[in-house]
Design a protein around this motif. Structure first.
Motif, PDB file in Angstrom:
ATOM      1  N   ALA A  77       0.869  -1.180   0.000  1.00 31.27           N
ATOM      2  CA  ALA A  77       0.000   0.000   0.000  1.00 31.27           C
ATOM      3  C   ALA A  77       0.905   1.229   0.000  1.00 31.27           C
ATOM      4  CB  ALA A  77      -0.918  -0.003   1.212  1.00 31.27           C
ATOM      5  N   GLY A  78       1.287   1.676  -1.175  1.00 26.48           N
ATOM      6  CA  GLY A  78       2.194   2.817  -1.273  1.00 26.48           C
ATOM      7  C   GLY A  78       3.539   2.478  -0.677  1.00 26.48           C
ATOM      8  N   ASP A  79       3.957   3.242   0.341  1.00 25.51           N
ATOM      9  CA  ASP A  79       5.246   2.994   0.992  1.00 25.51           C
ATOM     10  C   ASP A  79       5.110   2.046   2.184  1.00 25.51           C
ATOM     11  OD1 ASP A  79       3.986   4.606   2.856  1.00 25.51           O
ATOM     12  OD2 ASP A  79       5.695   5.922   3.160  1.00 25.51           O
ATOM     13  N   MET A  80       4.017   1.313   2.255  1.00 20.94           N
ATOM     14  CA  MET A  80       3.779   0.402   3.367  1.00 20.94           C
ATOM     15  C   MET A  80       3.683  -1.033   2.867  1.00 20.94           C
ATOM     16  SD  MET A  80       0.720   0.393   6.217  1.00 20.94           S
ATOM     17  CE  MET A  80       1.116   2.043   6.745  1.00 20.94           C
ATOM     18  N   LEU A  81       4.282  -1.929   3.631  1.00 23.86           N
ATOM     19  CA  LEU A  81       4.144  -3.361   3.405  1.00 23.86           C
ATOM     20  C   LEU A  81       3.356  -3.922   4.582  1.00 23.86           C
ATOM     21  CD1 LEU A  81       5.024  -5.805   1.617  1.00 23.86           C
ATOM     22  CD2 LEU A  81       6.873  -6.135   3.273  1.00 23.86           C
ATOM     23  N   ILE A  82       2.286  -4.611   4.289  1.00 22.38           N
ATOM     24  CA  ILE A  82       1.451  -5.202   5.327  1.00 22.38           C
ATOM     25  C   ILE A  82       1.618  -6.712   5.242  1.00 22.38           C
ATOM     26  CG2 ILE A  82      -0.895  -5.456   6.237  1.00 22.38           C
ATOM     27  CD1 ILE A  82      -1.483  -2.808   4.566  1.00 22.38           C
ATOM     28  N   ALA A  83       1.971  -7.313   6.364  1.00 23.49           N
ATOM     29  CA  ALA A  83       2.153  -8.762   6.427  1.00 23.49           C
ATOM     30  C   ALA A  83       1.092  -9.343   7.348  1.00 23.49           C
ATOM     31  CB  ALA A  83       3.540  -9.110   6.949  1.00 23.49           C
ATOM     32  N   ARG A  84       0.508 -10.438   6.890  1.00 24.95           N
ATOM     33  CA  ARG A  84      -0.460 -11.173   7.706  1.00 24.95           C
ATOM     34  C   ARG A  84       0.090 -12.575   7.882  1.00 24.95           C
ATOM     35  NH1 ARG A  84      -5.985 -13.433   5.556  1.00 24.95           N
ATOM     36  NH2 ARG A  84      -4.510 -15.025   5.004  1.00 24.95           N
ATOM     37  N   GLY A  85       0.009 -13.086   9.106  1.00 26.76           N
ATOM     38  CA  GLY A  85       0.541 -14.419   9.315  1.00 26.76           C
ATOM     39  C   GLY A  85       0.281 -14.943  10.700  1.00 26.76           C
ATOM     40  N   MET A  86       1.146 -15.878  11.099  1.00 30.99           N
ATOM     41  CA  MET A  86       0.967 -16.595  12.356  1.00 30.99           C
ATOM     42  C   MET A  86       2.311 -16.731  13.061  1.00 30.99           C
ATOM     43  SD  MET A  86      -1.553 -18.126  14.031  1.00 30.99           S
ATOM     44  CE  MET A  86      -2.776 -18.372  12.769  1.00 30.99           C
ATOM     45  N   TYR A  87       2.303 -16.429  14.353  1.00 31.17           N
ATOM     46  CA  TYR A  87       3.448 -16.754  15.204  1.00 31.17           C
ATOM     47  C   TYR A  87       3.249 -18.186  15.679  1.00 31.17           C
ATOM     48  CZ  TYR A  87       4.424 -11.728  15.800  1.00 31.17           C
ATOM     49  OH  TYR A  87       4.712 -10.404  15.607  1.00 31.17           O
ATOM     50  N   HIS A  88       4.302 -18.989  15.606  1.00 31.46           N
ATOM     51  CA  HIS A  88       4.321 -20.335  16.172  1.00 31.46           C
ATOM     52  C   HIS A  88       5.407 -20.307  17.232  1.00 31.46           C
ATOM     53  CE1 HIS A  88       1.963 -21.982  12.808  1.00 31.46           C
ATOM     54  NE2 HIS A  88       2.647 -21.119  12.086  1.00 31.46           N
ATOM     55  N   GLY A  89       5.012 -20.460  18.486  1.00 29.52           N
ATOM     56  CA  GLY A  89       6.006 -20.316  19.538  1.00 29.52           C
ATOM     57  C   GLY A  89       5.837 -21.307  20.661  1.00 29.52           C
ATOM     58  N   THR A  90       6.905 -21.415  21.425  1.00 30.20           N
ATOM     59  CA  THR A  90       6.912 -22.186  22.663  1.00 30.20           C
ATOM     60  C   THR A  90       7.635 -21.357  23.708  1.00 30.20           C
ATOM     61  OG1 THR A  90       7.018 -24.276  21.447  1.00 30.20           O
ATOM     62  CG2 THR A  90       7.598 -24.359  23.786  1.00 30.20           C
ATOM     63  N   ALA A  91       6.995 -21.175  24.854  1.00 26.04           N
ATOM     64  CA  ALA A  91       7.648 -20.454  25.945  1.00 26.04           C
ATOM     65  C   ALA A  91       8.750 -21.345  26.508  1.00 26.04           C
ATOM     66  CB  ALA A  91       6.635 -20.093  27.024  1.00 26.04           C
ATOM     67  N   LYS A  92       9.938 -20.819  26.592  1.00 25.28           N
ATOM     68  CA  LYS A  92      11.087 -21.633  27.015  1.00 25.28           C
ATOM     69  C   LYS A  92      10.954 -22.122  28.443  1.00 25.28           C
ATOM     70  CE  LYS A  92      14.346 -19.740  23.706  1.00 25.28           C
ATOM     71  NZ  LYS A  92      15.583 -18.972  23.484  1.00 25.28           N
ATOM     72  N   GLN A  93      10.452 -21.296  29.352  1.00 22.05           N
ATOM     73  CA  GLN A  93      10.367 -21.692  30.752  1.00 22.05           C
ATOM     74  C   GLN A  93       9.241 -22.690  31.008  1.00 22.05           C
ATOM     75  OE1 GLN A  93      10.215 -18.443  33.493  1.00 22.05           O
ATOM     76  NE2 GLN A  93      10.446 -19.760  35.278  1.00 22.05           N
ATOM     77  N   SER A  94       8.062 -22.454  30.446  1.00 24.77           N
ATOM     78  CA  SER A  94       6.913 -23.317  30.730  1.00 24.77           C
ATOM     79  C   SER A  94       6.800 -24.493  29.773  1.00 24.77           C
ATOM     80  CB  SER A  94       5.611 -22.505  30.661  1.00 24.77           C
ATOM     81  OG  SER A  94       5.317 -22.167  29.313  1.00 24.77           O
ATOM     82  N   GLY A  95       7.381 -24.368  28.595  1.00 24.60           N
ATOM     83  CA  GLY A  95       7.236 -25.410  27.573  1.00 24.60           C
ATOM     84  C   GLY A  95       5.902 -25.374  26.850  1.00 24.60           C
ATOM     85  N   LYS A  96       5.060 -24.367  27.160  1.00 27.56           N
ATOM     86  CA  LYS A  96       3.746 -24.265  26.528  1.00 27.56           C
ATOM     87  C   LYS A  96       3.867 -23.684  25.125  1.00 27.56           C
ATOM     88  CE  LYS A  96       1.086 -23.455  30.744  1.00 27.56           C
ATOM     89  NZ  LYS A  96       0.268 -22.444  31.449  1.00 27.56           N
ATOM     90  N   ALA A  97       3.208 -24.348  24.193  1.00 28.54           N
ATOM     91  CA  ALA A  97       3.194 -23.874  22.805  1.00 28.54           C
ATOM     92  C   ALA A  97       2.011 -22.941  22.594  1.00 28.54           C
ATOM     93  CB  ALA A  97       3.104 -25.058  21.848  1.00 28.54           C
ATOM     94  N   PHE A  98       2.150 -22.052  21.627  1.00 29.84           N
ATOM     95  CA  PHE A  98       1.036 -21.179  21.254  1.00 29.84           C
ATOM     96  C   PHE A  98       1.135 -20.835  19.779  1.00 29.84           C
ATOM     97  CE2 PHE A  98       4.363 -18.129  21.940  1.00 29.84           C
ATOM     98  CZ  PHE A  98       4.070 -17.039  21.148  1.00 29.84           C
ATOM     99  N   ARG A  99       0.002 -20.448  19.242  1.00 32.41           N
ATOM    100  CA  ARG A  99      -0.111 -19.915  17.877  1.00 32.41           C
ATOM    101  C   ARG A  99      -0.913 -18.636  17.990  1.00 32.41           C
ATOM    102  NH1 ARG A  99      -0.341 -22.891  13.096  1.00 32.41           N
ATOM    103  NH2 ARG A  99      -2.392 -22.020  12.712  1.00 32.41           N
ATOM    104  N   ALA A 100      -0.374 -17.561  17.450  1.00 29.55           N
ATOM    105  CA  ALA A 100      -1.070 -16.282  17.522  1.00 29.55           C
ATOM    106  C   ALA A 100      -0.995 -15.591  16.165  1.00 29.55           C
ATOM    107  CB  ALA A 100      -0.447 -15.391  18.594  1.00 29.55           C
ATOM    108  N   ALA A 101      -2.138 -15.182  15.668  1.00 35.67           N
ATOM    109  CA  ALA A 101      -2.174 -14.442  14.405  1.00 35.67           C
ATOM    110  C   ALA A 101      -1.535 -13.072  14.602  1.00 35.67           C
ATOM    111  CB  ALA A 101      -3.618 -14.292  13.931  1.00 35.67           C
ATOM    112  N   PHE A 102      -1.030 -12.521  13.508  1.00 36.25           N
ATOM    113  CA  PHE A 102      -0.478 -11.176  13.562  1.00 36.25           C
ATOM    114  C   PHE A 102      -0.774 -10.424  12.270  1.00 36.25           C
ATOM    115  CE2 PHE A 102       3.133 -13.419  11.582  1.00 36.25           C
ATOM    116  CZ  PHE A 102       3.411 -12.583  10.508  1.00 36.25           C
ATOM    117  N   ALA A 103      -0.690  -9.107  12.405  1.00 37.71           N
ATOM    118  CA  ALA A 103      -0.600  -8.200  11.261  1.00 37.71           C
ATOM    119  C   ALA A 103       0.556  -7.265  11.569  1.00 37.71           C
ATOM    120  CB  ALA A 103      -1.891  -7.415  11.070  1.00 37.71           C
ATOM    121  N   HIS A 104       1.425  -7.080  10.590  1.00 37.93           N
ATOM    122  CA  HIS A 104       2.554  -6.165  10.713  1.00 37.93           C
ATOM    123  C   HIS A 104       2.417  -5.095   9.638  1.00 37.93           C
ATOM    124  CE1 HIS A 104       5.281  -9.590  12.438  1.00 37.93           C
ATOM    125  NE2 HIS A 104       4.483  -9.075  13.358  1.00 37.93           N
ATOM    126  N   PHE A 105       2.602  -3.873  10.031  1.00 36.43           N
ATOM    127  CA  PHE A 105       2.565  -2.738   9.120  1.00 36.43           C
ATOM    128  C   PHE A 105       3.970  -2.125   9.108  1.00 36.43           C
ATOM    129  CE2 PHE A 105      -1.582  -3.498  10.800  1.00 36.43           C
ATOM    130  CZ  PHE A 105      -2.431  -3.354   9.714  1.00 36.43           C
TER     131      PHE A 105
END
Length: 130
Positions: A77-105
């Protein structure tokens, strides 16, 4: 593929691999990154400068999580790049996994990215740490 999308793909490859040299080439020294309020450990704030973003934000995320950033779509969008996606992560201390959607501008000045605005479900990040 346009220059901004090509640079965006390079940026996400550098973020996923932790390539600080590539990030320094792709991001301005006066880069400003605004992470979503509510992220754990007070990460959800604005960081002024590339060193602050890398040292105070992304380095802390790396200490807390094993994280991959998966981009589903890039939009220009002009001088902007918009990214849509998913974070795939695991918390190092707890070992719990998560998936979280994101938008980056990302603002692009024609040679480097100058600004980031992140939107994500911060509750999923916090739940993984606790």
């Amino acid at each position: 593929m346009s220059e901004i999308s090509t640079k965006g793909r390079e940026l996400y490859a550098a973020l996923n691999s932790g390539d600080a040299d590539a990030l320094a080439r792709l991001l301005r020294d006066d880069f400003s990154g605004c992470l979503s309020p509510g992220l754990p450990r007070g990460l959800g704030k604005t960081y002024g400068g590339l060193n602050a973003m890398m040292g105070e934000a992304w380095a802390v995320v790396d200490q807390l999580f094993d994280l991959d950033v998966e981009v589903d779509q890039l939009f220009e969008a002009g001088d902007m790049l918009i990214a849509r996606g998913m974070y795939h992560g695991t918390a190092k201390q707890s070992g719990k996994a998560f998936r979280a959607a994101f938008a980056h501008f990302w603002h692009y000045d024609g040679t480097q990215f100058s600004q980031l605005q992140q939107i994500t479900d911060t509750g999923l990040w916090r739940d993984a740490i606790e």
